[in-house]
Design an enzyme around this catalytic site. Structure first.
Site, PDB file in Angstrom:
ATOM      1  N   GLY A 173       0.931  -0.875  -0.210  1.00 20.83           N
ATOM      2  CA  GLY A 173       0.347   0.141   0.369  1.00 20.83           C
ATOM      3  C   GLY A 173       0.909   1.479   0.248  1.00 20.83           C
ATOM      4  N   SER A 174       0.102   1.700   0.756  1.00 23.17           N
ATOM      5  CA  SER A 174       1.261   3.725   0.964  1.00 23.17           C
ATOM      6  C   SER A 174       2.759   3.588   1.287  1.00 23.17           C
ATOM      7  CB  SER A 174      -0.103   4.625   1.305  1.00 23.17           C
ATOM      8  OG  SER A 174      -0.740   4.761   0.518  1.00 23.17           O
TER       9      SER A 174
END
Length: 485
Positions: free
Chosen positions: A215-216
């Protein structure tokens, strides 16, 4: 009469020679086949006929050998078994060995030649050295903080000392007691079947053997690639990043979970974790430079051992521009272990240099004499030093003013990055909550710890901030434990 005696003597000599030849054939030529025969229990009896060496954390053994008085005399026991299971693994008379029990089996069982100064004599006398001890790099307080922080949730924590690569914590939950597999009775079989049939997979080492979409948190890699490639020259410069962003060659639009991301600067986009900005940056950098930076951080490396094997983290290099955009925000085929993401954070903290992580500090005899120490490996340059300085600044901003405020530690400088990774069909699964970070005490000359936390069953309602709300407090507890010690 004398002639018959000579014939008899010659015949007896021939029989004796045949016996000697046959004995040599069995004991020399066919010795290996007999040793490996499953019906031959002598090796097992010898293997478990003496205490096994211990695995040490902070100078204290977390393993023991219990005398059962049976033919397979000594069984393995574990102190705080679930806490250290991802490190020790198990040593079972029925199911073999895993993790450190397997990787360091020669030293622990006493068969490694380095434990004896008289190797040739041991071979001739078929003697076995006492088992040696394996001294780990773990910080007991950090390990306990990670285990307590995860609690009953599925997840994992990895913590590294950035300047050396020493692994300070390695936790996976749910866990299990390796001692339940040590013997060879019916209870061991029941435990084995129960653990393997458990849908929560307690024997899975999520810290090093499970990969997740990062993810981020992968935006740390994307930002470093953009800075190294010169796509971004000023952290506060406006970027050409529309919101929403249409993925190249498609009609699919990418949006953000927060406002104010349109054409945001790298500093603001990192603080707000703007998907549109980083997807566009990945495309602008290009697959070649993105893949090179990911590889420099350790992605796509199939050779990593700590000393047991680590599942390779992956960054797909055969992607089109739309797929590259998604890969650059830690989605599509991008996958990472928690240990890999701790390595990413450690490289930022260490001025761009990545030290290969390791778990064994040294191996000693049962009397404490060191026979082997961790081999120093040259560092890998993951990014330019100037890029690392910018990345530390960006990660500090996340903790001080962004989504990572739950990681603030009084008396220390902390950098971090939150992440929420979507997965499942149509992203229907509960998002994974991530947090990667590093910390440096105000009186320390360099960062002392880099941490990665992933929680599989975190609440999804806060979206991007989930990593900050669920995973960041766990990382903070681990960092505090290291800084205090």
């Amino acid at each position: 009469m004398t002639r018959h005696i000579r014939y008899a003597a010659a015949f007896c000599a021939l029989l004796l020679a045949a016996l000697l030849v046959n004995a040599a054939r069995i004991q020399v030529i066919q010795a290996g086949a007999y040793d490996d025969n499953p019906a031959n229990r002598r090796q097992d009896i010898a293997r478990y006929g003496q205490p096994r060496g211990d695995i040490l954390v902070g100078g204290r053994p977390v393993t023991r050998s219990e005398d059962t008085g049976e033919s397979l005399r000594y069984e393995r026991t574990y102190t705080h078994g679930p806490l250290y299971a991802p490190v020790t693994g198990f040593s079972s008379q029925r199911y073999g060995t895993t993790f450190l029990e397997h990787a360091a089996d020669g030293a622990l069982s006493g068969t490694d030649p380095m434990l004896s100064p008289f190797t040739l004599w041991n071979d001739l006398a078929r003697a076995r050295n006492p088992g040696g001890d394996v001294v780990t790099t773990l910080n007991a307080a950090a390990q306990q903080a990670a285990f307590t922080g995860l609690g009953n949730r599925k997840g994992a924590v990895a913590a590294i000392e950035p300047a050396t690569g020493r692994i300070l914590a390695l936790v996976s939950t749910p866990s299990y007691d390796p001692g339940a597999l040590s013997g060879n009775g019916p209870a061991v079989t029941r435990s084995w079947l129960g653990l393997n049939e458990d849908p929560d997979k307690p024997m899975l080492n999520r810290a090093v053997r499970q990969t997740y979409p990062p993810g981020s948190t992968f935006k740390v890699v994307t930002a470093a690639a953009a800075l190294d490639a010169g796509v971004i020259k000023d952290l506060d410069q406006r970027t050409d990043s529309p919101d929403p962003y249409t993925l190249p060659g498609t009609r699919t639009t990418l949006r953000n979970a927060t406002h104010g991301c349109a054409h945001a600067s790298l500093r603001l986009a990192f603080e707000k974790s703007c998907n549109t900005v980083f997807a566009k940056l990945g495309v602008d950098v290009g697959v070649t430079d993105m893949a090179a930076t990911a590889h420099a951080f350790g992605f796509n490396d199939t050779r990593l051992r700590i000393p047991y094997s680590v599942a390779p983290s992956t960054f797909d290099t055969s992607v089109d521009k739309a797929q590259l955009a998604l890969s650059s925000i830690g989605q599509y085929n991008t996958r990472a272990t928690p240990l890999q993401m701790a390595m990413v954070s450690a490289a930022v903290a260490n001025g761009g240099q990545l030290r290969e992580p390791y778990l064994v500090e040294r191996i000693t005899t049962n009397r404490g004499a060191t026979v082997s120490t961790a081999r120093a490996r040259p560092p890998r340059q993951a990014m330019n030093p100037s890029t690392a300085r910018h990345m530390r600044e960006l990660m500090r901003n996340v903790v001080e003013d962004g989504t990572g405020t739950h990681a603030v530690i009084p008396g220390a400088t902390v950098g971090g990055k939150t992440g929420t990774a979507q997965h499942g069909v149509d992203n229907s699964g509960t998002p994974y909550a991530w947090f990667v970070s590093w910390a440096q005490g105000d009186h320390d000359l360099e960062p002392k710890v880099a941490v990665a936390v992933v929680v599989e069953d975190a609440s999804a309602h806060r979206r991007e901030i989930t990593g900050g709300g669920v995973a960041a407090p766990i990382a903070r507890a681990v960092m505090e434990a290291v800084l205090r010690s």
